[in-house]
Design an enzyme around this catalytic site. Structure first.
Site: not given
Length: 426
Positions: A23, A172, A198, A314, A337, A387
């Site tokens: 990120s 994002q 997020s 995440d 999400n 992930r």
């Protein structure tokens, strides 16, 4: 298809220096390219997503020097938006951290651009961002399906003004607009529709923008005011923090089968919200120690938890596999999400956990996991999702082996993950 079988691990102990944050790396590269002056980025992540951003910047006329190990990059800033004479097609793989911010940034300059990627990228929504950009004067066309890449963008500048963005699917979209807004023709006020997911990722964006000399007024994550006429200024040196999402696997491993595991490159003052994963582990019973630039996790008996993970989706994936080691039923809530990430992570996670013998309920925006008394040795499908591969490696901390299909999918963020895990294993 290639696969990797991990034999049961008796003990996890040691120290891991984390690769740079995905990120942070891609945000900093983009701002360094737009900034006045030269920026030297250190501890840059070397992975597929970063490579896609670097290739795109090169096509857009940005000059940079990359070290042999690809973790140090010196970027010659343009000091202005991207402008190209010829039609330019940018291929961005499955890198959301490149696709979304570039879609906004390319509206600022001059030229015609196409943004495309691999098949999964064409299934990841971008409509909320495009709607917001169009309302600020952007000229964007969907080349295939409405609301999804690929996109055609004609750079004409952004007008600014008052813009609404739906924050409920991905942060994002807001990140992308925020990073473009200082270079708009007039002041921009961004209003958030729905609940912003997020939020800690927005903090990362605002922090990096500030390091490049740009200020944004944040009114309780509901309204953001970005004055026009600001210029990104290189800070000279920019250190990329270790990736807090990547830290989650090692911290969980320490909690499940330590000894102790120390991760370095992040600490209590990290700008990444995913360090809050350590708080969730602590809530499960693990012993956590915080330092300036490290976090340590030590083994304790883990217990099931019921928690809202909207702020760290995440890292919450790692809780789903840690739940296999926590007697009872763990509930991971408010993670809709997950469905629009590298794969539909709610469905993928539920499917693979059931294979192992866990009892799982998959809701629209939640998952509950009841740990089995005995795990089964199965082959875990990874859905081309880095992930998934890393989360399910933790199964080897039981007395059961685990086979990971397509282990190389970790190259998106952590190419040498399995090597690092092996170095800690006894």
């Amino acid at each position: 298809m290639e696969s990797l079988t991990l034999q049961p691990i008796n003990l996890i102990n040691g120290e891991v220096n984390l690769p740079g944050s995905k990120s942070v790396s891609n945000r900093a590269l983009l701002l360094a390219a737009l900034a006045q002056g030269t920026t030297r980025l250190t501890n840059l992540l070397d992975s597929d997503d970063i490579r896609h951003m670097l290739n795109a910047l090169q096509q857009l006329g940005v000059q940079y020097q990359l070290s042999a190990d690809k973790t140090e990059c010196t970027v010659e800033g343009l000091g202005q938006p991207f402008s190209v004479k010829d039609f330019t097609c940018l291929y961005l793989g499955n890198a959301g951290t490149a696709m979304r911010p570039l879609a906004a940034a390319l509206c600022l300059g001059q030229g015609e651009f196409e943004l495309t990627g691999e098949p999964r990228m064409k299934e990841r929504p971008i409509g909320h961002l495009v709607d917001a950009l169009r309302s600020a004067g952007a000229d964007i066309t969907y080349l295939e399906n409405e609301h999804y890449p690929p996109l055609k963008i004609k750079g004409t500048g952004l007008d600014g003004g008052e813009v609404s963005i739906d924050g409920s699917i991905s942060s994002q979209f807001l990140t992308a607009f925020l990073m473009a807004a200082p270079l708009a023709k007039s002041d921009t006020t961004i209003l958030i529709k729905g609940d912003l997911v997020s939020k800690p990722y927005i903090d990362i964006t605002l922090n990096i923008m500030a390091q490049f000399g740009v200020q944004v007024e944040n009114q309780n994550y509901q309204k953001f005011i970005v004055p026009a006429g600001q210029v990104y200024q290189s800070p000279g040196e920019f250190l990329v923090e270790g990736d807090a999402s990547s830290a989650s696997y090692f911290l969980a491993a320490g909690a499940i089968k330590g000894g102790e595991v120390k991760v370095t490159g992040i600490g209590k003052n990290s700008i990444q919200g995913d360090i809050q994963f350590a708080d969730a582990l602590e809530a499960m019973g693990a012993e956590i120690e915080w330092g300036e630039d490290y976090i340590i996790a030590r083994h304790r008996q883990l217990n099931a938890i019921d928690m809202d993970f909207n702020h760290i989706p995440d890292a919450a994936m790692t809780i789903a596999t840690a739940a296999l080691f926590a007697p009872g039923t763990t509930s991971i809530r408010n993670v809709y999400n997950w469905r629009v990430k590298e794969t539909d992570r709610l469905h993928a996670m539920a499917t693979e956990l059931r294979k192992l013998g866990a009892e799982v309920e998959e809701g629209d925006d939640y998952i509950t996991i009841t740990s089995p008394t005995q795990l089964k040795h199965v082959a875990i499908d990874t859905y081309d999702d880095h992930r998934m591969a890393m989360c399910f490696s933790l199964v080897a901390l039981s007395d059961t082996a685990v086979t990971i299909n397509d282990p190389k999918c970790t190259s998106k963020t952590f190419p040498d993950y399995f090597t690092k895990l092996e170095q800690l294993s006894r």
